[in-house]
Design an enzyme around this catalytic site. Structure first.
Site, short mmCIF file in Angstrom:
data_model
loop_
_atom_site.label_atom_id
_atom_site.label_comp_id
_atom_site.label_asym_id
_atom_site.label_seq_id
_atom_site.Cartn_x
_atom_site.Cartn_y
_atom_site.Cartn_z
N ASP A 192 -6.03 -1.61 7.05
CA ASP A 192 -6.79 -2.71 7.65
C ASP A 192 -8.03 -3.04 6.79
OD1 ASP A 192 -4.94 -2.36 9.66
OD2 ASP A 192 -6.26 -1.08 10.83
N SER A 226 0.85 -1.20 0.00
CA SER A 226 0.00 0.00 0.00
C SER A 226 0.88 1.24 0.00
CB SER A 226 -0.97 -0.03 1.19
OG SER A 226 -0.26 -0.02 2.39
N1 LIG Z 1 -4.85 10.06 1.04
C1 LIG Z 1 -5.34 9.03 0.39
N2 LIG Z 1 -6.10 9.21 -0.72
C2 LIG Z 1 -6.61 8.15 -1.39
N3 LIG Z 1 -6.44 6.86 -1.01
C3 LIG Z 1 -5.71 6.64 0.07
C4 LIG Z 1 -5.12 7.68 0.84
N4 LIG Z 1 -4.45 7.13 1.88
C5 LIG Z 1 -4.64 5.80 1.76
N5 LIG Z 1 -5.38 5.49 0.69
C6 LIG Z 1 -5.82 4.16 0.25
O1 LIG Z 1 -5.70 3.28 1.38
C7 LIG Z 1 -4.75 2.23 1.11
C8 LIG Z 1 -3.99 1.90 2.38
O2 LIG Z 1 -3.35 3.08 2.85
P1 LIG Z 1 -1.88 3.12 3.44
O3 LIG Z 1 -0.90 2.86 2.38
O4 LIG Z 1 -1.81 4.43 4.16
O5 LIG Z 1 -1.93 1.88 4.43
P2 LIG Z 1 -1.19 1.63 5.81
O6 LIG Z 1 0.10 2.38 5.85
O7 LIG Z 1 -1.17 0.17 6.02
O8 LIG Z 1 -2.24 2.30 6.81
P3 LIG Z 1 -2.65 1.89 8.32
O9 LIG Z 1 -1.44 1.27 8.96
O10 LIG Z 1 -3.04 3.23 8.93
O11 LIG Z 1 -3.82 0.98 8.21
C9 LIG Z 1 -3.90 2.77 -0.03
O12 LIG Z 1 -3.35 1.70 -0.77
C10 LIG Z 1 -4.90 3.60 -0.83
O13 LIG Z 1 -5.65 2.78 -1.69
O1 LIG Z 2 1.12 -0.10 16.70
P1 LIG Z 2 0.52 -0.90 15.56
O2 LIG Z 2 -0.09 -2.18 16.04
O3 LIG Z 2 1.41 -1.05 14.39
O4 LIG Z 2 -0.70 -0.01 14.99
C1 LIG Z 2 -1.79 0.27 15.83
C2 LIG Z 2 -2.77 1.12 15.07
O5 LIG Z 2 -2.20 2.36 14.62
O6 LIG Z 2 -3.21 0.41 13.92
C3 LIG Z 2 -4.57 0.71 13.64
C4 LIG Z 2 -4.67 1.34 12.29
O7 LIG Z 2 -4.16 0.49 11.31
C5 LIG Z 2 -5.06 1.60 14.77
O8 LIG Z 2 -6.36 1.25 15.13
C6 LIG Z 2 -4.05 1.40 15.86
O9 LIG Z 2 -3.92 2.49 16.74
#
Ligand SMILES: Nc1ncnc2c1ncn2[C@@H]1O[C@H](COP(=O)(O)OP(=O)(O)OP(=O)(O)O)[C@@H](O)[C@H]1O
Ligand SMILES: O=P(O)(O)OC[C@@]1(O)O[C@H](CO)[C@@H](O)[C@@H]1O
Length: 317
Positions: A254, A222
């Site tokens: 998630d 992602s």
């Molecule tokens: N600002 C944004 N605008 C559009 N789509 C977004 C944006 N941020 C995230 N997304 C969508 O959400 C998906 C997952 O986001 P991201 O890459 O931030 O995941 P992550 O880092 O695993 O997030 P988290 O740990 O908070 O769940 C991206 O692949 C995209 O499709």
């Molecule tokens: O500290 P970790 O386990 O990497 O991430 C925890 C967390 O950021 O992940 C979720 C979003 O993906 C939130 O609900 C939670 O606070």
């Protein structure tokens, strides 16, 4: 069959909205929201909202477990958490309304005892009788070996079960060696894993493909607003999301993980999986309460995702 999610270090997410975040300054928060969170719990909520029977396990502090118990009852998630003495951590999420950015401050969480760890494994093993998929997601709690996800993956594989890993650092590195069925790093996690910056999409794709040799079926990387890369066999697809109003990006990954499991259960090919997973991520970021929008909205998002196959040796950024 049911899906189990394993959250070793859940969190109560405290989301605070400020007009503009300036380090070193006093801020007056506009709103504050407390929600049950943690990666596997968020995944469980999306699965349950999609009609998939789901059981959530991991560790919960008994002193503030009621926040989670209410959430599980409201969302239709079966509760198989092992209780620990003390309080589940609170993670702080600061939403900067002007820049439309979220800053996360995640706390370390409760350290489980040896006894709690063996109780958890017993629970997971019991769940394997009814659950085909296990989602292992989030940071490990303090004082557990970084090989814990790898151990769980190896044992679940031996029981003929399928796993999704969403972790970071050493836990991700060791977990990957055990060959989870699916893995979803973000760009930073993948860079740490391969030990170098990945500046072009082509480099991200190469790095993601290199993971397939560990008996991994699909790798999804992602990339925030740049969407995500979906990799399976020789195929690499970039899925670009349409523009939506971002309420909070917490849990976007998630939502994506939940959709990856649904896609496997529905037997979707890589392109349909990329559309579904991106639609779920968009559903998450465009709503504050973490619920799913009506299916017509999900379908509209899914249709508006732009998919492009990526040529591995090209030099585009
Ligand atoms: N600002 C944004 N605008 C559009 N789509 C977004 C944006 N941020 C995230 N997304 C969508 O959400 C998906 C997952 O986001 P991201 O890459 O931030 O995941 P992550 O880092 O695993 O997030 P988290 O740990 O908070 O769940 C991206 O692949 C995209 O499709
Ligand atoms: O500290 P970790 O386990 O990497 O991430 C925890 C967390 O950021 O992940 C979720 C979003 O993906 C939130 O609900 C939670 O606070």
């Amino acid at each position: 069959m049911k899906v189990a999610t394993v959250t070793l270090n859940p969190a109560i997410d405290q989301t605070v909205r400020v007009a503009s975040l300036e380090p070193g300054h006093v801020h007056r928060a506009r709103t504050m929201l407390l929600q049950a969170g943690g990666k596997g719990i968020n995944v469980a909520a999306f699965l349950a909202a999609s009609g998939c029977p789901v059981i959530a396990t991991g560790f919960l502090g008994s002193e503030n477990a009621s926040v989670f118990e209410r959430f599980f009852a409201e969302r239709g998630i079966a509760d198989a958490f092992v209780r620990l003495p003390g309080q589940t951590r609170i993670d702080i999420k600061i939403v900067d309304e002007e820049r439309r950015q979220t800053t996360d401050i995640n706390l370390p969480g409760l350290a489980p005892s040896e006894e709690a760890l063996s109780k958890l494994w017993q629970t997971v093993e019991d769940l394997a009788a009814d659950c085909r998929w296990f989602v292992l997601a989030g940071a490990l709690p303090p004082a557990v070996p970084s090989s814990l996800y790898a151990t769980f993956i190896a044992r679940l594989k031996a029981l003929g079960r399928l796993t999704v890993l969403d972790a970071s650092g050493e836990a991700l590195a060791q977990g990957i060696l055990a060959g989870p069925t699916l893995v979803k790093p973000n760009r930073v996690e993948l860079e740490q894993l391969v030990g170098q910056p990945l500046t072009s999409l082509s480099e991200v794709a190469q790095a993601a493909r290199s993971l397939l040799r560990h008996d991994i079926r699909r790798v999804v990387v992602s990339l925030g607003e740049q969407g995500a890369l979906f990799v399976e066999g020789e195929q690499v697809l970039q899925a670009l999301p349409p523009a939506v109003t971002v309420e909070s990006t917490v849990g976007a990954g998630d939502a994506m993980v939940a959709a990856l499991v649904l896609a496997e259960q529905r037997g979707l090919d890589l392109a349909a999986t990329a559309r579904l997973a991106t639609a779920y991520a968009l559903a998450r970021i465009s709503r504050l309460d973490g619920t799913l929008p009506p299916s017509a909205v999900l379908e509209d998002y899914s249709e508006r995702v732009r998919l492009s196959p990526l040529a591995l040796l090209s030099a585009e950024g």
